[in-house]
Design an enzyme around this catalytic site. Structure first.
Site, PDB file in Angstrom:
ATOM      1  N   ASP A  47      -9.233   9.855  -5.224  1.00 41.40           N
ATOM      2  CA  ASP A  47      -8.684   8.539  -5.558  1.00 41.40           C
ATOM      3  C   ASP A  47      -9.272   8.006  -6.862  1.00 41.40           C
ATOM      4  O   ASP A  47     -10.447   8.226  -7.166  1.00 41.40           O
ATOM      5  CB  ASP A  47      -8.980   7.534  -4.443  1.00 41.40           C
ATOM      6  CG  ASP A  47      -8.311   7.904  -3.132  1.00 41.40           C
ATOM      7  OD1 ASP A  47      -7.189   8.441  -3.181  1.00 41.40           O
ATOM      8  OD2 ASP A  47      -8.907   7.670  -2.067  1.00 41.40           O
ATOM      9  N   ASP A  71     -15.241   7.969   1.354  1.00 44.95           N
ATOM     10  CA  ASP A  71     -13.970   7.730   0.666  1.00 44.95           C
ATOM     11  C   ASP A  71     -14.245   7.195  -0.738  1.00 44.95           C
ATOM     12  O   ASP A  71     -13.810   6.101  -1.105  1.00 44.95           O
ATOM     13  CB  ASP A  71     -13.110   6.746   1.466  1.00 44.95           C
ATOM     14  CG  ASP A  71     -11.670   6.711   0.998  1.00 44.95           C
ATOM     15  OD1 ASP A  71     -11.252   7.635   0.270  1.00 44.95           O
ATOM     16  OD2 ASP A  71     -10.954   5.753   1.350  1.00 44.95           O
ATOM     17  N   TYR A 129     -10.213  -5.921   1.758  1.00 40.13           N
ATOM     18  CA  TYR A 129      -8.772  -5.711   1.929  1.00 40.13           C
ATOM     19  C   TYR A 129      -8.367  -5.187   3.304  1.00 40.13           C
ATOM     20  O   TYR A 129      -7.189  -5.220   3.661  1.00 40.13           O
ATOM     21  CB  TYR A 129      -8.219  -4.819   0.810  1.00 40.13           C
ATOM     22  CG  TYR A 129      -8.406  -3.324   0.969  1.00 40.13           C
ATOM     23  CD1 TYR A 129      -7.303  -2.472   0.871  1.00 40.13           C
ATOM     24  CD2 TYR A 129      -9.657  -2.755   1.165  1.00 40.13           C
ATOM     25  CE1 TYR A 129      -7.452  -1.101   0.989  1.00 40.13           C
ATOM     26  CE2 TYR A 129      -9.813  -1.395   1.276  1.00 40.13           C
ATOM     27  CZ  TYR A 129      -8.709  -0.570   1.193  1.00 40.13           C
ATOM     28  OH  TYR A 129      -8.859   0.790   1.303  1.00 40.13           O
ATOM     29  N   TYR A 135      -3.977  -5.529  -5.227  1.00 40.20           N
ATOM     30  CA  TYR A 135      -4.743  -4.509  -5.947  1.00 40.20           C
ATOM     31  C   TYR A 135      -5.071  -5.010  -7.350  1.00 40.20           C
ATOM     32  O   TYR A 135      -4.170  -5.379  -8.108  1.00 40.20           O
ATOM     33  CB  TYR A 135      -3.958  -3.205  -6.013  1.00 40.20           C
ATOM     34  CG  TYR A 135      -4.117  -2.378  -4.756  1.00 40.20           C
ATOM     35  CD1 TYR A 135      -5.032  -1.329  -4.709  1.00 40.20           C
ATOM     36  CD2 TYR A 135      -3.383  -2.660  -3.613  1.00 40.20           C
ATOM     37  CE1 TYR A 135      -5.201  -0.581  -3.548  1.00 40.20           C
ATOM     38  CE2 TYR A 135      -3.544  -1.921  -2.446  1.00 40.20           C
ATOM     39  CZ  TYR A 135      -4.455  -0.890  -2.426  1.00 40.20           C
ATOM     40  OH  TYR A 135      -4.618  -0.159  -1.272  1.00 40.20           O
ATOM     41  N   TYR A 145      -3.774   2.058  -9.139  1.00 42.07           N
ATOM     42  CA  TYR A 145      -4.521   2.922  -8.217  1.00 42.07           C
ATOM     43  C   TYR A 145      -3.708   4.187  -7.964  1.00 42.07           C
ATOM     44  O   TYR A 145      -2.495   4.135  -7.777  1.00 42.07           O
ATOM     45  CB  TYR A 145      -4.745   2.167  -6.908  1.00 42.07           C
ATOM     46  CG  TYR A 145      -5.535   2.890  -5.852  1.00 42.07           C
ATOM     47  CD1 TYR A 145      -6.925   2.820  -5.821  1.00 42.07           C
ATOM     48  CD2 TYR A 145      -4.896   3.627  -4.862  1.00 42.07           C
ATOM     49  CE1 TYR A 145      -7.652   3.461  -4.824  1.00 42.07           C
ATOM     50  CE2 TYR A 145      -5.613   4.270  -3.867  1.00 42.07           C
ATOM     51  CZ  TYR A 145      -6.986   4.187  -3.852  1.00 42.07           C
ATOM     52  OH  TYR A 145      -7.701   4.823  -2.869  1.00 42.07           O
ATOM     53  N   ASP A 150     -11.657  14.733   3.013  1.00 46.20           N
ATOM     54  CA  ASP A 150     -10.657  14.170   3.927  1.00 46.20           C
ATOM     55  C   ASP A 150      -9.287  14.822   3.767  1.00 46.20           C
ATOM     56  O   ASP A 150      -8.285  14.332   4.291  1.00 46.20           O
ATOM     57  CB  ASP A 150     -10.542  12.658   3.731  1.00 46.20           C
ATOM     58  CG  ASP A 150     -10.131  12.272   2.308  1.00 46.20           C
ATOM     59  OD1 ASP A 150      -9.936  13.177   1.466  1.00 46.20           O
ATOM     60  OD2 ASP A 150     -10.004  11.062   2.033  1.00 46.20           O
ATOM     61  N   ARG A 200       1.937   0.597   4.169  1.00 47.15           N
ATOM     62  CA  ARG A 200       1.895  -0.693   4.855  1.00 47.15           C
ATOM     63  C   ARG A 200       1.827  -1.801   3.800  1.00 47.15           C
ATOM     64  O   ARG A 200       1.632  -1.530   2.617  1.00 47.15           O
ATOM     65  CB  ARG A 200       0.673  -0.803   5.775  1.00 47.15           C
ATOM     66  CG  ARG A 200      -0.674  -0.809   5.063  1.00 47.15           C
ATOM     67  CD  ARG A 200      -1.839  -0.834   6.033  1.00 47.15           C
ATOM     68  NE  ARG A 200      -3.121  -0.937   5.378  1.00 47.15           N
ATOM     69  CZ  ARG A 200      -3.782   0.077   4.831  1.00 47.15           C
ATOM     70  NH1 ARG A 200      -3.254   1.293   4.853  1.00 47.15           N
ATOM     71  NH2 ARG A 200      -4.962  -0.114   4.258  1.00 47.15           N
ATOM     72  N   LYS A 229       0.865  -1.182   0.000  1.00 46.08           N
ATOM     73  CA  LYS A 229       0.000   0.000   0.000  1.00 46.08           C
ATOM     74  C   LYS A 229       0.903   1.233   0.000  1.00 46.08           C
ATOM     75  O   LYS A 229       1.375   1.690   1.019  1.00 46.08           O
ATOM     76  CB  LYS A 229      -0.910  -0.011   1.224  1.00 46.08           C
ATOM     77  CG  LYS A 229      -1.714   1.276   1.450  1.00 46.08           C
ATOM     78  CD  LYS A 229      -2.739   1.521   0.374  1.00 46.08           C
ATOM     79  CE  LYS A 229      -3.698   2.641   0.769  1.00 46.08           C
ATOM     80  NZ  LYS A 229      -3.033   3.963   0.918  1.00 46.08           N
TER      81      LYS A 229
END
EC number: 3.6.1.1
Length: 216
Positions: A107, A139, A176, A88, A92, A102, A80, A66
């Site tokens: 994203d 999100d 995930y 994935y 991304y 946020d 992490r 990540k």
């Protein structure tokens, strides 16, 4: 030239030159005009946004790592390693010069044939929006295709994807973080128009943030 003068010249040429300290060498090669570009703020979103836009890839398709943008330095850092066995499913990243509630850029999950290295950017076309709640906070993710991939560039709406592909994306985000005891809820996918609206809203929010910053 006398023999004594020749020997002095040889000694001076062979004596080591003082090596400047590392920070001095770095500063000597930089000026205020040559600061490293920040992918969030310095990379343009693109003239066709919110339909087609640039995406900075953070995480490679097939990765368990990540990665994420370090907002202070502009570098891509390791956040992490995923706690589960999933990887994935697609590349991304984020859209430059956008801002969400946020305080992060918007994203994006980009469907294309090949994995892309973290830190690279590509042109993408939004085809849908995946509303998502991560630990009680909004999100949402833009679902996009690479605008320069011959296999995917003709897609214009998420309904054109196979149901299996949508289920694959949904299941990844639902699962995930389970081994971290973190709850993620994914709602029904929305069409490309909703994605365009979300991108435009995040562009406007970023512009407001910049104006507010300049007024300080």
């Amino acid at each position: 030239m006398s023999e004594e003068a020749y020997e002095e010249t040889q000694e001076s040429s062979q004596s080591p030159r003082p090596v400047p300290k590392l920070n001095e060498r770095i500063l000597s090669t930089l000026s205020r005009r040559s600061v490293a570009a920040h992918p969030w703020h310095d990379l343009e979103i693109g003239p066709e946004a919110p339909l087609v836009f640039n995406v900075v890839v953070e995480i490679t398709k097939g990765s368990k790592v990540k990665y994420e943008l370090d907002k202070k330095t502009g570098l891509i850092k390791v956040d992490r390693i995923l706690y589960s066995s999933v990887v994935y499913p697609h590349n991304y990243g984020f859209i430059p010069r956008t801002l969400c509630e946020d305080n992060d850029p918007l994203d994006v999950l980009v469907l294309m044939q090949e994995p892309v290295l973290p830190g690279c950017f590509l042109r993408a076309r939004a085809i849908g929006l995946m509303p998502m709640i991560d630990q009680g906070e909004k999100d949402d993710k833009i679902i996009a295709v690479c605008a320069d991939d011959p296999e995917y560039k003709h897609f214009t709406d998420i309904k054109q994807l196979a149901p299996h592909r949508l289920q694959e994306i949904r299941r990844f985000f639902e699962d995930y973080k389970k081994n971290e005891n973190k709850k993620v809820a994914v709602n029904d996918f929305l069409p490309s128009e909703s994605a365009h609206e979300a991108i435009q809203y995040s562009m406007d929010l970023y512009a407001e943030y910049i104006l507010h910053t300049l007024r300080r």
